[in-house]
Design an enzyme around this catalytic site. Structure first.
Site, PDB file in Angstrom:
ATOM      1  N   HIS A 225      33.099  31.207  31.728  1.00  0.00           N
ATOM      2  CA  HIS A 225      34.018  31.975  31.004  1.00  0.00           C
ATOM      3  C   HIS A 225      35.445  31.022  31.272  1.00  0.00           C
ATOM      4  CE1 HIS A 225      37.177  34.781  29.691  1.00  0.00           C
ATOM      5  NE2 HIS A 225      37.713  34.726  30.900  1.00  0.00           N
ATOM      6  N   GLU A 265      31.691  40.269  37.834  1.00  0.00           N
ATOM      7  CA  GLU A 265      32.295  40.113  36.601  1.00  0.00           C
ATOM      8  C   GLU A 265      33.660  39.054  36.875  1.00  0.00           C
ATOM      9  OE1 GLU A 265      32.549  42.895  33.165  1.00  0.00           O
ATOM     10  OE2 GLU A 265      31.663  44.335  34.512  1.00  0.00           O
ATOM     11  N   HIS A 267      36.088  36.362  36.173  1.00  0.00           N
ATOM     12  CA  HIS A 267      36.965  35.770  35.003  1.00  0.00           C
ATOM     13  C   HIS A 267      37.841  34.607  35.239  1.00  0.00           C
ATOM     14  CE1 HIS A 267      35.506  38.880  32.378  1.00  0.00           C
ATOM     15  NE2 HIS A 267      35.815  40.219  33.239  1.00  0.00           N
ATOM     16  N   GLU A 282      36.649  41.465  38.080  1.00  0.00           N
ATOM     17  CA  GLU A 282      36.809  42.614  37.421  1.00  0.00           C
ATOM     18  C   GLU A 282      36.693  43.824  38.083  1.00  0.00           C
ATOM     19  OE1 GLU A 282      36.710  44.553  32.729  1.00  0.00           O
ATOM     20  OE2 GLU A 282      36.276  42.429  33.119  1.00  0.00           O
TER      21      GLU A 282
END
Length: 291
Positions: A225, A265, A267, A282
């Site tokens: 990401h 998660e 990011h 997250e």
């Protein structure tokens, strides 16, 4: 490599973007809570609520004026917060434009992408906004960074391309060789730009001449990401779907660092001056990796 988990919010707040501030602290966005947070070197966490809880603060960067600048993706504004926590925002001229990536340019202004409007924006530290339409429809411009050539470079997630814009607004697009690459993160590394392909599970390098090299990851479903470069030239990136932090040498040697928590998660990602790597998870945490 040692790993430290730091709780900064509950899972509903959504830590998302992260950067090193001019005060040496870590600054991060809480995309679902409508807040910006600060993590001090002693572990103290301070959270600053913004004027609209649903504004969707996303990517954050240190500005040339000693403040932090960030995109407000859901109410289509650019935000600014001082190191003392004083925040304000600037409306953008294009309705529902969806500002997302943001970076300081070599001209003393901030440059940002507009996901929904196929535009690159520029805002001065006084709040004056200019916009530059891209020669593509539905390209979904995502992250942006200053390049080694004095221009800004950005990813086009749905056009599967890398773009370049000069300070005068001249735009060049470089299509990627892999179908469905869907690049998101981009960062300067040495005299080139490095980017991650969330759709293809690859890390790519593009020279200022437009030449592209791609490095497939061992896990092509990892959905990388965001990416950043360390002081030693190593690239660090979040593997969102795999719950892992990846690293790549400029020669393409890969190492994966699994996170010690399910459903992390990861990011945003940044590297501190001492070489420590920080990623926003997250689930409500920031993780610190000590190489």
């Amino acid at each position: 490599m040692t790993t430290e988990r730091i709780v900064v919010a509950d899972g509903a707040a959504g830590p998302y973007g992260i950067t090193v501030g001019p005060d040496g602290a870590l600054w991060f966005t809480l995309v679902h809570a409508g807040e910006v947070g600060r993590l001090a070197g002693d572990g103290t966490v301070t959270r600053y609520g913004l004027d609209a809880p649903g504004c969707g603060p996303s990517v954050i960067t240190a500005g040339p004026d000693g403040a932090l600048w960030f995109t407000r993706m859901r109410d289509h504004r650019i935000g600014r917060i001082t190191v003392d926590g004083e925040a304000r925002c600037y409306a953008l001229p294009t309705e529902d434009c969806g500002p997302y990536g943001i970076a300081a340019g070599p001209d003393g202004a901030l440059w940002f992408t507009q996901l929904n409007a196929d535009r690159i924006g520029r805002i001065t530290v006084d709040g004056e906004v200019s916009e530059y339409p891209l020669p593509v429809t539905g390209g979904f411009p995502s992250m942006i960074t200053a390049g080694p050539d004095g221009a800004l470079w950005f990813t086009l997630n749905q056009a599967h391309a890398i773009g370049r814009i000069t300070l005068d607004g001249d735009i060049t697009l470089h299509p990627l060789p892999t179908e469905g690459a869907a690049p998101v993160g981009i960062a300067r590394g040495g005299e080139a730009l490095w980017f991650v392909e969330i759709g293809a599970g690859q890390v790519g390098r593009i020279g200022v001449d437009g030449g592209v090299t791609e490095h497939p990851l061992p896990d092509r479903a990892a959905r990388p990401h965001a990416v950043t470069a360390g002081p030693d030239g190593r690239l660090w990136f979040t593997e969102w779907a795999a719950g892992r932090i990846g690293s790549l040498t400029p020669d393409g040697d890969y190492t994966g660092h699994p996170l010690p928590v399910e459903g992390a998660e990861p990011h945003g990602i940044t590297v501190a001056p001492d070489g420590a790597v920080y990623a926003a998870l997250e689930i409500g945490e920031i993780v610190r990796l000590e190489p």
